[in-house]
Enzyme design. Structure first.
Site, PDB file in Angstrom:
ATOM      1  N   LEU A 207      30.959   5.745 -39.257  1.00 41.73           N
ATOM      2  CA  LEU A 207      29.539   6.084 -39.188  1.00 41.73           C
ATOM      3  C   LEU A 207      28.766   5.135 -40.099  1.00 41.73           C
ATOM      4  O   LEU A 207      28.893   5.220 -41.320  1.00 41.73           O
ATOM      5  CB  LEU A 207      29.364   7.541 -39.656  1.00 41.73           C
ATOM      6  CG  LEU A 207      27.981   8.166 -39.545  1.00 41.73           C
ATOM      7  CD1 LEU A 207      27.551   8.269 -38.086  1.00 41.73           C
ATOM      8  CD2 LEU A 207      27.989   9.556 -40.179  1.00 41.73           C
ATOM      9  N   HIS A 208      28.002   4.222 -39.501  1.00 40.45           N
ATOM     10  CA  HIS A 208      27.254   3.287 -40.341  1.00 40.45           C
ATOM     11  C   HIS A 208      25.985   2.748 -39.703  1.00 40.45           C
ATOM     12  O   HIS A 208      25.148   2.178 -40.390  1.00 40.45           O
ATOM     13  CB  HIS A 208      28.151   2.101 -40.722  1.00 40.45           C
ATOM     14  CG  HIS A 208      28.421   1.186 -39.570  1.00 40.45           C
ATOM     15  ND1 HIS A 208      29.409   1.424 -38.654  1.00 40.45           N
ATOM     16  CD2 HIS A 208      27.814   0.036 -39.185  1.00 40.45           C
ATOM     17  CE1 HIS A 208      29.424   0.461 -37.752  1.00 40.45           C
ATOM     18  NE2 HIS A 208      28.467  -0.389 -38.032  1.00 40.45           N
ATOM     19  N   ARG A 209      25.820   2.919 -38.394  1.00 41.71           N
ATOM     20  CA  ARG A 209      24.655   2.336 -37.722  1.00 41.71           C
ATOM     21  C   ARG A 209      23.372   2.929 -38.303  1.00 41.71           C
ATOM     22  O   ARG A 209      23.244   4.147 -38.447  1.00 41.71           O
ATOM     23  CB  ARG A 209      24.738   2.589 -36.218  1.00 41.71           C
ATOM     24  CG  ARG A 209      23.637   1.918 -35.428  1.00 41.71           C
ATOM     25  CD  ARG A 209      23.883   2.034 -33.931  1.00 41.71           C
ATOM     26  NE  ARG A 209      25.029   1.235 -33.537  1.00 41.71           N
ATOM     27  CZ  ARG A 209      25.002  -0.076 -33.352  1.00 41.71           C
ATOM     28  NH1 ARG A 209      23.872  -0.756 -33.553  1.00 41.71           N
ATOM     29  NH2 ARG A 209      26.077  -0.730 -32.983  1.00 41.71           N
TER      30      ARG A 209
END
Length: 247
Positions: A207-209
């Site tokens: 999870l990083h966008r």
């Protein structure tokens, strides 16, 4: 033949590794340029070490900044390097700011230098123009002399946009080459056992966008969903620096 390869950010490193190794195996004259878009230990150095990528021949050290600042710094620093090295091909990969910036510089110097541009992982589309990556990949494809695609669907995307068929070559997903080369070592590490996890009995989440973690409400909804999954099985979340900061 002289080939200059550009890597700027974490997703690039996994794609450039097998291409660079194959070119070296075939005795091409290769120049590896790291733009420095990702630069810290976790986002850069560990990938070069683990993927066995040689030390870059040049590092542009552009660092972080807004999309405009980062793209402009790459262009400003890449232009004199391209003129001094004068490669036959410039190979860019993926869809980060460094990809578009170097392709744009090469396109403007292409006639004078006689170089050509190849885009690895061309033709992917989300059709979501709010994604910076969509802008980068579409424009890079348009600038490239050779679009190397990971899937037949990517070929169709390019053809529908008017890219000439002789500029498109389906080569497959080079990250599968990286996966296969790294798999034996990854299996030896046996990370699940070290975390008391059983095969097939846990989930992994990345999870990083920015679209997912910058909006507090959206980020909260993702974490709530993760909590729901964790009620039935452990969820492993390798924490990206951006995600950790937002959390």
């Amino acid at each position: 033949m002289k080939v200059l390869l550009v890597a700027g950010a974490r997703p690039n490193f996994m794609k450039i590794a097998p291409v660079l190794k194959e070119l070296e195996k075939r005795d091409f004259d290769t120049i590896l340029v790291h733009t420095g878009q990702h630069y810290d230990m976790q986002m850069s150095e560990t990938f070069f070490r683990d993927l066995e990528i040689r030390h870059p021949d040049h590092n542009l050290d552009v660092g972080s900044g807004s999309h405009a600042q980062q793209t402009a710094r790459v262009m400003e620093r890449f232009e004199p390097l391209l003129e001094s090295t004068a490669p036959d091909w410039v190979v860019v990969v993926g869809d980060v700011n460094s990809t578009l910036a170097c392709a744009l510089v090469a396109a403007k110097l292409r006639t004078g230098l006689g170089c050509r541009i190849a885009h690895v992982e061309a033709g992917l589309r989300s059709y979501n123009w709010s994604m910076p990556e969509e802008v980068n990949r579409v424009l890079t494809d348009r600038l490239s002399d050779l679009c190397l695609t990971p899937s037949p669907a990517a070929n169709e995307n390019l053809l529908s946009e008017g890219i000439a068929e002789d500029q498109i070559q389906f080569v497959g997903n080079v990250m599968i080459d990286t996966l296969l080369s790294m798999l034996p070592g990854a299996e030896e590490l046996d990370v699940p056992t070290s975390m008391d996890l059983e095969t097939g009995e846990y989930a992994v989440l990345t999870l990083h966008r920015p679209a997912n973690v910058d909006d507090p409400e959206l980020f909260r909804s993702v974490l709530t969903a993760m909590a729901g999954i964790s009620a039935t099985m452990p969820v492993v979340l390798p924490m990206h620096p951006r995600t950790e900061e937002r959390a």
